[in-house]
Design a protein around this motif. Structure first.
Motif, short mmCIF file in Angstrom:
data_model
loop_
_atom_site.label_atom_id
_atom_site.label_comp_id
_atom_site.label_asym_id
_atom_site.label_seq_id
_atom_site.Cartn_x
_atom_site.Cartn_y
_atom_site.Cartn_z
N ILE A 122 -20.00 -1.12 -42.66
CA ILE A 122 -20.28 0.15 -41.97
C ILE A 122 -19.00 0.70 -41.33
CG2 ILE A 122 -21.56 1.23 -40.08
CD1 ILE A 122 -23.80 -0.81 -40.61
N ALA A 123 -18.23 -0.20 -40.70
CA ALA A 123 -16.97 0.22 -40.07
C ALA A 123 -16.02 0.81 -41.11
CB ALA A 123 -16.31 -0.97 -39.37
N GLY A 124 -15.91 0.16 -42.26
CA GLY A 124 -15.06 0.66 -43.33
C GLY A 124 -15.55 1.99 -43.87
N PHE A 125 -16.87 2.14 -43.99
CA PHE A 125 -17.46 3.38 -44.50
C PHE A 125 -17.17 4.55 -43.56
CE2 PHE A 125 -21.41 6.09 -44.76
CZ PHE A 125 -21.06 6.73 -45.93
N ILE A 126 -17.32 4.32 -42.26
CA ILE A 126 -17.05 5.39 -41.28
C ILE A 126 -15.57 5.76 -41.32
CG2 ILE A 126 -17.02 5.98 -38.82
CD1 ILE A 126 -19.45 4.13 -38.46
N ALA A 127 -14.70 4.77 -41.49
CA ALA A 127 -13.25 5.03 -41.58
C ALA A 127 -12.96 5.94 -42.77
CB ALA A 127 -12.49 3.72 -41.70
N VAL A 128 -13.62 5.68 -43.89
CA VAL A 128 -13.42 6.51 -45.09
C VAL A 128 -13.91 7.94 -44.84
CG1 VAL A 128 -14.18 6.88 -47.47
CG2 VAL A 128 -13.49 4.61 -46.74
N LEU A 129 -15.07 8.07 -44.18
CA LEU A 129 -15.60 9.40 -43.86
C LEU A 129 -14.64 10.19 -42.98
CD1 LEU A 129 -19.38 8.69 -43.14
CD2 LEU A 129 -18.36 9.67 -45.20
N ILE A 130 -13.99 9.50 -42.05
CA ILE A 130 -13.01 10.15 -41.16
C ILE A 130 -11.79 10.62 -41.96
CG2 ILE A 130 -11.37 9.74 -39.27
CD1 ILE A 130 -13.46 7.83 -38.06
N LEU A 131 -11.38 9.81 -42.93
CA LEU A 131 -10.17 10.11 -43.70
C LEU A 131 -10.35 11.29 -44.66
CD1 LEU A 131 -8.93 6.50 -44.52
CD2 LEU A 131 -7.86 8.13 -42.95
N ILE A 132 -11.58 11.58 -45.06
CA ILE A 132 -11.81 12.66 -46.03
C ILE A 132 -11.34 14.02 -45.51
CG2 ILE A 132 -13.59 13.98 -47.26
CD1 ILE A 132 -15.11 11.33 -47.65
N PRO A 133 -11.77 14.46 -44.30
CA PRO A 133 -11.26 15.75 -43.80
C PRO A 133 -9.76 15.72 -43.53
CG PRO A 133 -12.54 14.63 -42.11
CD PRO A 133 -12.77 13.89 -43.37
N LEU A 134 -9.22 14.55 -43.16
CA LEU A 134 -7.78 14.43 -42.93
C LEU A 134 -7.02 14.62 -44.25
CD1 LEU A 134 -7.53 11.42 -40.43
CD2 LEU A 134 -7.97 13.83 -39.98
N LEU A 135 -7.62 14.14 -45.34
CA LEU A 135 -7.00 14.28 -46.65
C LEU A 135 -6.86 15.75 -47.05
CD1 LEU A 135 -6.06 13.29 -49.46
CD2 LEU A 135 -8.48 13.06 -50.08
N PHE A 136 -7.94 16.51 -46.89
CA PHE A 136 -7.95 17.89 -47.35
C PHE A 136 -7.23 18.86 -46.40
CE2 PHE A 136 -11.58 16.08 -49.67
CZ PHE A 136 -11.24 16.47 -50.96
N THR A 137 -6.91 18.41 -45.19
CA THR A 137 -6.19 19.29 -44.25
C THR A 137 -4.74 18.86 -44.04
OG1 THR A 137 -7.04 17.98 -42.37
CG2 THR A 137 -8.29 19.94 -43.02
N SER A 138 -4.27 17.89 -44.82
CA SER A 138 -2.89 17.42 -44.68
C SER A 138 -1.93 18.26 -45.52
CB SER A 138 -2.79 15.93 -45.09
OG SER A 138 -3.46 15.13 -44.16
N ASN A 139 -1.85 19.53 -45.18
CA ASN A 139 -0.93 20.42 -45.88
C ASN A 139 -0.54 21.58 -44.96
OD1 ASN A 139 -3.02 22.61 -46.31
ND2 ASN A 139 -3.95 20.95 -47.51
N ARG A 140 0.48 22.32 -45.36
CA ARG A 140 1.02 23.41 -44.53
C ARG A 140 -0.02 24.51 -44.29
NH1 ARG A 140 5.26 21.73 -47.86
NH2 ARG A 140 7.22 21.27 -46.79
N LYS A 141 -0.84 24.78 -45.32
CA LYS A 141 -1.84 25.84 -45.22
C LYS A 141 -2.81 25.58 -44.07
CE LYS A 141 -5.61 28.03 -47.79
NZ LYS A 141 -6.37 28.05 -49.08
N TRP A 142 -3.33 24.35 -44.00
CA TRP A 142 -4.29 24.03 -42.95
C TRP A 142 -3.62 23.88 -41.59
CZ3 TRP A 142 -9.31 24.58 -42.82
CH2 TRP A 142 -10.00 24.65 -44.03
N LYS A 151 -3.81 19.13 -34.91
CA LYS A 151 -3.35 17.88 -34.31
C LYS A 151 -4.51 17.06 -33.77
CE LYS A 151 1.41 19.00 -33.06
NZ LYS A 151 2.40 19.05 -31.95
N LYS A 152 -5.50 17.74 -33.19
CA LYS A 152 -6.68 17.03 -32.68
C LYS A 152 -7.44 16.37 -33.82
CE LYS A 152 -7.34 20.07 -28.69
NZ LYS A 152 -8.25 21.03 -28.01
N LEU A 153 -7.55 17.10 -34.92
CA LEU A 153 -8.24 16.54 -36.09
C LEU A 153 -7.49 15.34 -36.64
CD1 LEU A 153 -10.50 16.79 -38.21
CD2 LEU A 153 -9.01 18.33 -39.50
N GLN A 154 -6.17 15.46 -36.74
CA GLN A 154 -5.36 14.37 -37.29
C GLN A 154 -5.36 13.14 -36.38
OE1 GLN A 154 -3.78 14.32 -40.39
NE2 GLN A 154 -4.90 16.23 -40.71
N SER A 155 -5.61 13.36 -35.08
CA SER A 155 -5.64 12.23 -34.14
C SER A 155 -6.81 11.29 -34.41
CB SER A 155 -5.72 12.73 -32.70
OG SER A 155 -6.94 13.41 -32.45
#
Length: 207
Positions: A122-142, A151-155
């Motif tokens: 469950i801990a690993g699954f939640i970590a993956v869910l957290i990483l998904i929005p970080l993946l799609f917003t890790s660019n200059r556009k976002w 920055k708050k999101l990336q934290s």
């Protein structure tokens, strides 16, 4: 050449993140006669592991390694004054991709319902869910679109690493290595320690 000079850090991280994929590809066969059917190479694992167990182990190991690397970027800047935000973003993308791949292989091996049978899963699954929005917003556009919210999101990466360490700690002992590295990184971030290190580094540069 100008593009390479400007983005060399990103390119290096991308190459390092992709290279282990060749190891994984050697363990999987793709049959295109009846569509895309994935099968595993027999005896592809080592150290007494099956091929599927080896795939699961490798993807999990690289996901936690990249996650640890991301969290050492700020301490590295404090110690040496070298900062490249886009390299950190590339590392974050590598972390998310390897984590998602790790989760996909887990589902392949155990089934999605198995995710909720143990706390470490469950801990690993939640970590993956957290990483998904970080993946799609890790660019200059976002970055431009979200501004301070970015920055708050990336934290949330800090929560993801804590959950990942819990996930790994229950499974094996290697988590201690990552915990020590991350712990030292957080120690360096302490305002008093951080200011002293930066002051000392700045003084040495002037000399």
């Amino acid at each position: 050449m100008a593009f390479i000079k400007k983005n060399y850090g990103w390119i290096i991280v991308t190459i390092l993140a992709i290279m282990p994929m060749f190891i994984l590809s050697a363990m999987v066969k793709i049959d295109t006669t009846n569509g895309f059917v994935f099968t595993l190479v027999e005896n592809g694992g080592k150290e007494g592991m099956s091929t599927l167990e080896m795939l699961y182990h490798i993807t999990g190991e690289f996901s936690i390694r990249w996650m640890t690397a991301v969290l050492t970027c700020t301490p590295f800047f404090i110690l040496f004054g070298i900062h490249n935000l886009f390299v950190r973003q590339a590392m974050g993308i590598a972390t998310a991709v390897w984590s998602l791949l790790h989760f996909v292989i887990f589902i392949w091996a155990e089934g999605f319902s198995e995710t909720f049978t143990q706390f470490n899963y469950i801990a690993g699954f939640i970590a993956v869910l957290i990483l998904i929005p970080l993946l799609f917003t890790s660019n200059r556009k976002w970055m431009k679109k979200l501004k301070r919210t970015w920055k708050k999101l990336q934290s949330l990466a800090y929560l993801a690493i804590i959950l990942s360490l819990l996930h790994v700690a229950i499974l094996e002992k290697t988590w201690m290595v990552y915990a020590i590295i991350i712990g030292i990184g957080f120690f360096i971030r302490i305002p008093v320690i951080k200011e002293k290190i930066i002051a000392l580094r700045t003084k040495q540069v002037k000399l």
